[in-house]
Design a protein around this motif. Structure first.
Motif, PDB file in Angstrom:
ATOM      1  N   SER A 207       0.831  -1.202   0.000  1.00  0.00           N
ATOM      2  CA  SER A 207       0.000   0.000   0.000  1.00  0.00           C
ATOM      3  C   SER A 207       0.867   1.253   0.000  1.00  0.00           C
ATOM      4  CB  SER A 207      -0.916  -0.011   1.225  1.00  0.00           C
ATOM      5  OG  SER A 207      -1.624   1.207   1.339  1.00  0.00           O
ATOM      6  N   PHE A 208       1.925   1.239   0.802  1.00  0.00           N
ATOM      7  CA  PHE A 208       2.795   2.416   0.908  1.00  0.00           C
ATOM      8  C   PHE A 208       3.469   2.713  -0.428  1.00  0.00           C
ATOM      9  CE2 PHE A 208       6.477   4.922   1.988  1.00  0.00           C
ATOM     10  CZ  PHE A 208       6.044   5.721   3.037  1.00  0.00           C
ATOM     11  N   CYS A 209       3.863   1.670  -1.159  1.00  0.00           N
ATOM     12  CA  CYS A 209       4.616   1.832  -2.414  1.00  0.00           C
ATOM     13  C   CYS A 209       3.721   1.743  -3.650  1.00  0.00           C
ATOM     14  CB  CYS A 209       5.721   0.778  -2.497  1.00  0.00           C
ATOM     15  SG  CYS A 209       6.956   0.884  -1.163  1.00  0.00           S
ATOM     16  N   HIS A 210       2.419   1.963  -3.486  1.00  0.00           N
ATOM     17  CA  HIS A 210       1.503   1.738  -4.612  1.00  0.00           C
ATOM     18  C   HIS A 210       1.825   2.646  -5.794  1.00  0.00           C
ATOM     19  CE1 HIS A 210      -0.492   5.280  -2.822  1.00  0.00           C
ATOM     20  NE2 HIS A 210      -1.018   5.468  -4.015  1.00  0.00           N
ATOM     21  N   LEU A 211       2.259   3.891  -5.545  1.00  0.00           N
ATOM     22  CA  LEU A 211       2.553   4.798  -6.653  1.00  0.00           C
ATOM     23  C   LEU A 211       3.786   4.329  -7.431  1.00  0.00           C
ATOM     24  CD1 LEU A 211       1.818   7.331  -8.171  1.00  0.00           C
ATOM     25  CD2 LEU A 211       3.187   8.669  -6.548  1.00  0.00           C
ATOM     26  N   ALA A 212       4.837   3.904  -6.712  1.00  0.00           N
ATOM     27  CA  ALA A 212       6.035   3.392  -7.387  1.00  0.00           C
ATOM     28  C   ALA A 212       5.710   2.131  -8.172  1.00  0.00           C
ATOM     29  CB  ALA A 212       7.128   3.110  -6.353  1.00  0.00           C
ATOM     30  N   LEU A 213       4.829   1.273  -7.645  1.00  0.00           N
ATOM     31  CA  LEU A 213       4.437   0.061  -8.349  1.00  0.00           C
ATOM     32  C   LEU A 213       3.625   0.396  -9.596  1.00  0.00           C
ATOM     33  CD1 LEU A 213       3.472  -2.137  -5.259  1.00  0.00           C
ATOM     34  CD2 LEU A 213       5.448  -2.455  -6.756  1.00  0.00           C
ATOM     35  N   TRP A 214       2.753   1.390  -9.485  1.00  0.00           N
ATOM     36  CA  TRP A 214       1.937   1.790 -10.642  1.00  0.00           C
ATOM     37  C   TRP A 214       2.826   2.328 -11.760  1.00  0.00           C
ATOM     38  CZ3 TRP A 214       1.172   6.780 -12.646  1.00  0.00           C
ATOM     39  CH2 TRP A 214       0.198   6.868 -13.644  1.00  0.00           C
ATOM     40  N   ARG A 215       3.838   3.122 -11.388  1.00  0.00           N
ATOM     41  CA  ARG A 215       4.748   3.667 -12.400  1.00  0.00           C
ATOM     42  C   ARG A 215       5.565   2.558 -13.062  1.00  0.00           C
ATOM     43  NH1 ARG A 215       6.868   8.677  -8.622  1.00  0.00           N
ATOM     44  NH2 ARG A 215       5.185  10.143  -9.103  1.00  0.00           N
ATOM     45  N   ALA A 216       5.929   1.549 -12.293  1.00  0.00           N
ATOM     46  CA  ALA A 216       6.765   0.475 -12.834  1.00  0.00           C
ATOM     47  C   ALA A 216       5.987  -0.459 -13.757  1.00  0.00           C
ATOM     48  CB  ALA A 216       7.393  -0.320 -11.691  1.00  0.00           C
ATOM     49  N   GLN A 217       4.688  -0.525 -13.599  1.00  0.00           N
ATOM     50  CA  GLN A 217       3.896  -1.464 -14.402  1.00  0.00           C
ATOM     51  C   GLN A 217       3.903  -1.110 -15.885  1.00  0.00           C
ATOM     52  OE1 GLN A 217       0.008  -1.523 -12.641  1.00  0.00           O
ATOM     53  NE2 GLN A 217       0.601  -2.938 -11.016  1.00  0.00           N
ATOM     54  N   GLN A 218       3.782   0.175 -16.218  1.00  0.00           N
ATOM     55  CA  GLN A 218       3.753   0.630 -17.610  1.00  0.00           C
ATOM     56  C   GLN A 218       2.735  -0.162 -18.438  1.00  0.00           C
ATOM     57  OE1 GLN A 218       7.788   0.462 -19.057  1.00  0.00           O
ATOM     58  NE2 GLN A 218       8.445   2.194 -17.841  1.00  0.00           N
ATOM     59  N   GLY A 219       1.581  -0.351 -17.864  1.00  0.00           N
ATOM     60  CA  GLY A 219       0.506  -1.036 -18.572  1.00  0.00           C
ATOM     61  C   GLY A 219       0.548  -2.543 -18.506  1.00  0.00           C
ATOM     62  N   GLN A 220       1.603  -3.125 -17.966  1.00  0.00           N
ATOM     63  CA  GLN A 220       1.734  -4.569 -17.858  1.00  0.00           C
ATOM     64  C   GLN A 220       1.822  -4.971 -16.380  1.00  0.00           C
ATOM     65  OE1 GLN A 220       1.602  -6.669 -20.414  1.00  0.00           O
ATOM     66  NE2 GLN A 220       1.416  -4.995 -21.901  1.00  0.00           N
ATOM     67  N   PRO A 221       1.134  -6.029 -15.964  1.00  0.00           N
ATOM     68  CA  PRO A 221       1.223  -6.457 -14.566  1.00  0.00           C
ATOM     69  C   PRO A 221       2.634  -6.918 -14.219  1.00  0.00           C
ATOM     70  CG  PRO A 221       0.065  -8.098 -15.892  1.00  0.00           C
ATOM     71  CD  PRO A 221       0.242  -6.892 -16.764  1.00  0.00           C
ATOM     72  N   LEU A 222       3.068  -6.599 -13.002  1.00  0.00           N
ATOM     73  CA  LEU A 222       4.390  -7.010 -12.537  1.00  0.00           C
ATOM     74  C   LEU A 222       4.328  -8.411 -11.944  1.00  0.00           C
ATOM     75  CD1 LEU A 222       5.580  -3.766 -10.681  1.00  0.00           C
ATOM     76  CD2 LEU A 222       6.263  -4.538 -12.947  1.00  0.00           C
ATOM     77  N   SER A 223       5.391  -9.163 -12.133  1.00  0.00           N
ATOM     78  CA  SER A 223       5.502 -10.438 -11.430  1.00  0.00           C
ATOM     79  C   SER A 223       5.708 -10.170  -9.943  1.00  0.00           C
ATOM     80  CB  SER A 223       6.685 -11.246 -11.969  1.00  0.00           C
ATOM     81  OG  SER A 223       7.909 -10.597 -11.631  1.00  0.00           O
ATOM     82  N   GLU A 224       5.512 -11.197  -9.118  1.00  0.00           N
ATOM     83  CA  GLU A 224       5.702 -11.025  -7.681  1.00  0.00           C
ATOM     84  C   GLU A 224       7.146 -10.612  -7.369  1.00  0.00           C
ATOM     85  OE1 GLU A 224       4.042 -11.239  -3.693  1.00  0.00           O
ATOM     86  OE2 GLU A 224       3.293 -10.978  -5.736  1.00  0.00           O
ATOM     87  N   LEU A 225       8.108 -11.214  -8.070  1.00  0.00           N
ATOM     88  CA  LEU A 225       9.508 -10.866  -7.827  1.00  0.00           C
ATOM     89  C   LEU A 225       9.790  -9.419  -8.225  1.00  0.00           C
ATOM     90  CD1 LEU A 225      12.365 -11.602  -6.981  1.00  0.00           C
ATOM     91  CD2 LEU A 225      12.731 -12.576  -9.258  1.00  0.00           C
ATOM     92  N   ASP A 226       9.285  -8.989  -9.394  1.00  0.00           N
ATOM     93  CA  ASP A 226       9.509  -7.607  -9.825  1.00  0.00           C
ATOM     94  C   ASP A 226       8.806  -6.619  -8.900  1.00  0.00           C
ATOM     95  OD1 ASP A 226      11.158  -8.256 -11.924  1.00  0.00           O
ATOM     96  OD2 ASP A 226       9.540  -8.338 -13.400  1.00  0.00           O
ATOM     97  N   THR A 227       7.643  -7.009  -8.377  1.00  0.00           N
ATOM     98  CA  THR A 227       6.946  -6.155  -7.416  1.00  0.00           C
ATOM     99  C   THR A 227       7.825  -5.863  -6.212  1.00  0.00           C
ATOM    100  OG1 THR A 227       4.740  -6.910  -8.069  1.00  0.00           O
ATOM    101  CG2 THR A 227       4.980  -6.024  -5.841  1.00  0.00           C
ATOM    102  N   TRP A 228       8.446  -6.906  -5.685  1.00  0.00           N
ATOM    103  CA  TRP A 228       9.270  -6.711  -4.489  1.00  0.00           C
ATOM    104  C   TRP A 228      10.610  -6.060  -4.809  1.00  0.00           C
ATOM    105  CZ3 TRP A 228       7.640  -6.444   0.220  1.00  0.00           C
ATOM    106  CH2 TRP A 228       6.384  -6.991   0.506  1.00  0.00           C
TER     107      TRP A 228
END
Length: 238
Positions: A207-228
């Motif tokens: 939840s805290f890093c949701h903005l950084a995760l949204w920017r990293a997705q670039q329209g594609q879902p991130l894998s669990e490893l890439d998320t972390w």
């Protein structure tokens, strides 16, 4: 430093060779930094992380123990026995500092060039230039699995690392404080949330890093490893 009753109880569960290693290090002035029941130990085992480098024996296999060198933010090495249920971990080693490329470029600049924004030190002979001041902030290496990244984050938070962000509405911080993981929000909507269990920390971090995760997705879902990996990169080291 004498062990607490809980630490003594944990140590009693370890195989004899690992107990002897820990006791020898404690007698030599070392200390126990952390005790855990997660990576690299299986659920039926545990690990003990030493506070300082090993002094009573070589960091190598022998005397009934297997040694494996590691290069991560969790540990620089691990001792275990043949069953691999219990581990004694050596503390991580800070990565070497990267060279100061600006200083290198300045050292090759002509002495008669015009002064730039950085002042007269650009024109000093190499031997007269002040040496760049070293940075004492450790460089942490991202582990290579989700579980290892999560445990490295826990270890780093307990040593003073934190997650921070700010926007027009205020600022937020997530840190380790008084034995708990604490998130504080200051500004238009002040609040505070905390937890003591690691399992409760993971959704708090997402939840805290949701903005950084949204920017990293670039329209594609991130894998669990890439998320972390993204969450890891969002952390400020101790």
């Amino acid at each position: 430093m004498p062990l607490t009753a809980d630490q003594l109880a944990e140590l009693a569960r370890f195989p004899g060779a690992l107990r002897d290693l820990v006791r020898a290090e404690l007698a030599a002035g070392n200390a126990i930094e952390d005790i855990g029941h997660s990576f690299p130990a299986p659920p039926v085992g545990a690990y003990m992380l030493l506070a300082r480098a090993l002094t009573t024996r070589p960091a190598a296999s022998g005397q009934g123990l297997d040694f494996r060198a590691r290069n991560s933010a969790i540990a620089s090495g691990e001792f275990t026995d043949a069953r691999r249920h219990f581990f004694v971990l050596l503390p991580p080693v800070a990565a070497p500092e990267l060279p100061d490329m600006d200083a290198i470029r300045r050292s090759h600049a002509p002495l008669d060039q015009p002064l730039g924004a950085e002042g007269a030190t650009q024109r000093l002979p190499a031997q007269a230039r002040p040496a760049p001041q070293p940075s004492h902030a450790p460089v942490l290496t991202c582990p290579d699995s989700v579980e290892a990244i999560q445990q490295a984050i826990v270890h780093a938070l307990k040593r003073g690392a934190r997650f921070s962000r700010s926007d027009k509405e205020g600022c937020s911080t997530l840190m380790w404080r008084a034995g708990r993981f604490v998130r504080t929000d200051e500004g238009d909507h002040p609040s505070e949330a905390s937890c003591s269990e690691e399992a409760e920390l993971w959704p708090l971090l997402r939840s805290f890093c949701h903005l950084a995760l949204w920017r990293a997705q670039q329209g594609q879902p991130l894998s669990e490893l890439d998320t972390w990996r993204v969450i890891w990169r969002s952390m400020s080291p101790p």
